[in-house]
Write an enzyme that holds these catalytic residues in place. Structure first.
Site, PDB file in Angstrom:
ATOM      1  N   GLU A 439       0.820  -1.315   0.052  1.00  0.00           N
ATOM      2  CA  GLU A 439       0.107  -0.135  -0.082  1.00  0.00           C
ATOM      3  C   GLU A 439       0.775   1.253  -0.101  1.00  0.00           C
ATOM      4  O   GLU A 439       0.474   2.172   0.674  1.00  0.00           O
ATOM      5  CB  GLU A 439      -0.967   0.127   1.308  1.00  0.00           C
ATOM      6  CG  GLU A 439      -1.827  -1.198   1.448  1.00  0.00           C
ATOM      7  CD  GLU A 439      -2.743  -1.400   0.175  1.00  0.00           C
ATOM      8  OE1 GLU A 439      -2.884  -0.701  -0.708  1.00  0.00           O
ATOM      9  OE2 GLU A 439      -2.822  -2.700   0.246  1.00  0.00           O
ATOM     10  N   GLY A 440       1.909   1.247  -0.764  1.00  0.00           N
ATOM     11  CA  GLY A 440       2.859   2.298  -0.725  1.00  0.00           C
ATOM     12  C   GLY A 440       3.846   2.295   0.438  1.00  0.00           C
ATOM     13  O   GLY A 440       3.541   2.419   1.619  1.00  0.00           O
TER      14      GLY A 440
END
Lengths: 597, 597
Positions: A439-440
């Site tokens: 998610e980054g």
């Protein structure tokens, strides 16, 4: 292996005593979220998580998921637990009543997710991924798409995924290659390979709704040519039942460091039938709905592993007898003292406690903004969106970094036993490790915070938060018990602004200054946000003690933890401030070919 | 998975250019350790490690060791590699010629251990554990014991172990329970259970010599009643060959987070025949010989994982294309830039580089003291012993903590791919994780440093080191290129002394102040020692460049790394200084029962 106890007392402290959610729900018109209903959700959720999910956590790690000719079997008990979860109506808790949801506030969904995640993170990812799909459908789907897919996802009979990553691109979605060719019937044929798809294939639900990024034939290059598609594993029949198998297959499962109970799938889309969701070429914008949900969800993972590790290492530290206290025996009848008498063991326990409870406060502060951003007045929505934009990358990166640190400290408390699978501490570390990546990554969150949020808003998003801190300091200026905290917060507020200005000015000359400062800036910001939350906790705790609360010990523990945080954790800002001010040159001067000889 | 290259250029820099080992060996009378011989050892050792050991590293992790009815099978290829290692004479490299050793300096053994460990840590533990056993026998064994056991260990046909830990005691050996009952023939019957015995059972050598801590029947309680015994797996015949099986059996292997290629055994001693080594009840003292070797060996593990992770993440960062540089495309022909253009990726790479090369310098500085402590004049021995006493806990704890940090950063550079087994990065993290635990946790090393070494010597051991730094600063006072480093070193020297005084004074009132400051004190000390070593590197690099070296790029990289260290890593001392000065109260005030509610 010791049991997990859902920290209900601490959750209620944050929800009610810090953030006054009873009033917050009433103000936003969530009439069903009465204190009684909230209490019932907390108690029933905790029971389910402690009794059903937690006992499956180690089994999930040991068995993992198994792939056989495209079919995936989840670990023993996972499917049955999901059945119970669906029957109890948990998936629908915080979703819109129009599609079968219970219409309760999103923040209660966050509370439930924390309980689930602390008990069994891998299991929680199956329903967890569905939430992102649901939010995307809710925001961008047509009525028909909502009717067909959202209802099933809310019900929980189907689950969802998020298909972004391809072998050659993760962070850089602009270069993705999956294709969507239009069909005559208005659908699309999706072709391409997606990797790292969490909950991408499994046996827990009758259908899986993949939300897939792909390119239309005439799409512009880069991020402006990406569209979003719904690609169900089984195509739905007109009556909503599961029909024909679609052209998406699980090619294999990844062999990972942890979260073995969750299936991380390679998905091959081979002319699979897909349905455009949202406008063409605007897929990445639509996906942000999904990604913010997912980022807050991942922030929770930091709290979950900090809490799980803390509980187990605390129990061990009270039980394990080893060495005498330097200040004289504390357990003179026994062969040695419990290791919790040793200052350094306490340092490790208190660090975990501060990050677990502090992380919870931050996640719930964000969750409160999600409620406001959906149900508040227009002005409130704007305010909440701004706060969320600022706090989400901090929560995601800072809480997963400190969650991983906590999981490691929990393991360290066990000494050699921590390295052995039996106790579950090394699983907690392995499971936690992914959270700073997916998610980054921390680096991506940091660029988002400093570049996109703070500098691009000319510092406005930062000031929105520091104003809250400033108001707190003003209100407590005569509060003697809080004086050291207030003084420190004021210094931090000032320094935070100066550091931002410092980077901003340098970045005008050289954009690499942003990337050179970003992770230190994010971590600095995380500690500063935590400092505010711990000062707020101390204020509340002091008030309760002064009012003669019967729970004085609980509030004294809050005061002790706040003090520990300010004395022993917050000094980390000094290091981050120095490092970020040192500039880009010390990173950029070395030629890539001269890193090794 | 990319290949491991032994960093020979950097090793030679530390050995020759920083520490002048050619002269050092000549001074100590190691005539055989001529530059040519040293070069041959470096080159041949590197070849063996790169070609034979490194390719077995991932296999070792995947297969692990398997237990079957007391017998342990090591992963495919381990046994054959060990055979080659023995045939090449590597085990005997740095051991006494009296027992078949090559009589080369111990520091060359350290060099070999680093090469082996970087290539395959789990494999390296089999011969690695033997060194401790050899050193113990050398120091405390009778001539007969040396003849019987040491010769075989030096030859490598037998391996050794170190049996300390029991299920209820690891750190606290004073409460160990294994018993030694005297037999009529002068031997002893050893009974008890030992756990976490690395290389405790395997199929790589024909016999295993266990060095075991146990209690004699009349032994005093606590650490003063522990004796040391040799317990061979097979009792030797009079001719030195392997005879009857002894009463020690491997009950099981532990399931661990990492180092799967090494067998971590539960050993059941059931009246096993043992032979007292050293005086009765002085076993713990004798064991310290063993433990110091082991601690320096474990310090190396930090360097090994930092180096391995650095090499692989550097290769990946040059290869992986993702996003454009913020300061404009650097690879305009390609779809994206290699990620090494991004400042934060460089921060992660340079951190690993600084810890790997800096760790190597510290280990080799220690290894040089080992040489001096064994072969120097009496005065030199005392000096070297003092320096070693001070530096060993720092090297062990600091280098394993920073090694673990480095391994994690290496994995982080890979993004999601780092979490997948295929690339080897997550194995590197799992393998590295044990190093801050075994051979005395970071907390134990910190108590040893601050309590036993620094405060108990009234600061003398610290001053011995800070004097070296002070002399360096004095000598370089007019060296303009070094001015910022010299100024910073002088500040550190002063602050280090003040912090020590501060804790020392508080500890007189409350002994818990030692434990409350110790880990921060140790980490502070680690950064301070590294600062000296990087300043020294910068001095040497400047001199070489000024002298017109043909390797200017190499020396410029040293200068860049020194600057990176001072700008971005060394500021961590500020945090540790604050935390350690905050005192014990913020750790001790919370009642053990009030950590959770």
């Amino acid at each position: 292996m010791s049991e997990i106890k859902i920290p209900l007392r601490d959750m209620r402290f944050a929800m009610r005593e810090l953030f006054d959610w009873d009033q917050h729900y009433a103000t936003l018109g969530y009439e069903d979220a009465s204190p009684d209903v909230v209490d019932a959700i907390l108690d029933e959720g905790a029971k389910f998580c402690e009794n059903v999910l937690a006992p499956l956590n180690q089994i999930g790690d040991q068995q993992g998921c198994t792939w056989n000719d495209g079919e995936v079997k989840t670990p023993d008990g996972f499917k049955e637990a999901y059945q119970q979860f669906v029957e109890a109506g948990w998936p629908s808790l915080a979703h819109n009543v129009d599609h079968g949801g219970q219409g309760l506030p999103p923040s209660l969904g966050t509370i439930l997710s924390e309980m689930v995640g602390t008990s069994n993170w891998s299991w929680g990812m199956y329903p967890g991924l569905s939430h992102g799909a649901m939010n995307t459908l809710e925001a961008h789907g047509t009525d028909e798409q909502k009717h067909t897919y959202l209802t099933k996802l809310v019900e929980g009979t189907w689950t969802g995924t998020m298909c972004l990553t391809e072998p050659h691109c993760g962070t850089d979605l602009g270069i993705l290659r999956s294709k969507a060719e239009p069909n005559d019937d208005g659908s699309y044929s999706i072709t391409g390979t997606k990797i790292f798809i969490s909950a991408g294939e499994h046996d827990m639900a009758e259908n899986i709704v993949h939300i897939v990024l792909a390119r239309l034939p005439d799409a512009p290059e880069g991020t402006k040519g990406i569209s979003l598609f719904i690609v169900p594993k089984f195509l739905p029949n007109a009556d909503g039942s599961v029909g024909e198998r679609n052209g998406v297959a699980c090619g294999s499962l990844e062999h990972k460091m942890g979260i073995h109970g969750n299936a991380t799938a390679v998905l091959n889309f081979d002319g699979a039938k897909g349905f455009l969701i949202g406008p063409p070429n605007k897929g990445l914008n639509c996906m942000f709905t999904f990604m913010n949900t997912a980022r807050l969800g991942t922030a929770l993972q930091g709290v979950a592993h900090a809490e799980a590790g803390f509980q187990k290492s605390l129990a061990y530290a009270k039980d394990r007898l080893q060495m005498r206290s330097l200040s004289g025996p504390k357990n003179p009848e026994g062969p040695a003292d419990p290791i919790i008498v040793h200052p350094d063991v306490r340092r490790m326990l208190l660090t975990q406690k501060a990050f677990s409870e502090g992380g919870r406060m931050l996640v719930l502060l964000c969750a409160q903004q999600v409620d406001r951003s959906q149900s508040g007045s227009e002005e409130e929505r704007k305010d909440a969106d701004d706060l969320l934009a600022f706090l989400t990358p901090i929560a995601k990166a800072f809480l997963t970094e400190t969650g991983y640190e906590s999981a490691n400290l929990g393991m360290q408390c066990f000494g050699g036993h921590g390295y052995i699978a039996e106790w579950g501490m090394e699983q907690n570390v392995r499971d936690a490790r992914i959270s700073t990546i997916y998610e980054g990554t921390t680096g991506i969150q940091a660029l988002d915070l400093l570049g996109r949020k703070v500098l691009m808003s000319q510092g406005e998003l930062l000031r929105k938060f520091t104003k809250i801190v400033h108001k707190f300091c003003q209100a407590e200026v005569d509060n003697e018990a809080l004086a050291p905290y207030v003084a420190r917060l004021q210094e931090l507020n000032k320094e935070w602004g100066e550091l931002t200005m410092n980077v901003g000015v340098k970045a005008m000359e050289n954009p690499d200054e942003v990337g050179a400062a970003s992770v230190d800036y994010l971590m600095y910001s995380g500690y500063a946000v935590q400092a505010y939350l711990w000062a707020l906790s101390a204020k509340v705790a002091n008030e309760k003690i002064a009012a003669g609360s019967a729970e004085e010990d609980f509030y004294r523990a809050k005061l002790a933890t706040a003090r520990f945080f300010f004395d022993r954790i917050l000094p980390r800002t000094a290091t981050h401030a120095s490092a970020m001010q040192s500039g880009a040159e010390n990173l950029m001067s070395l030629d890539a070919e001269h890193f090794v000889f």
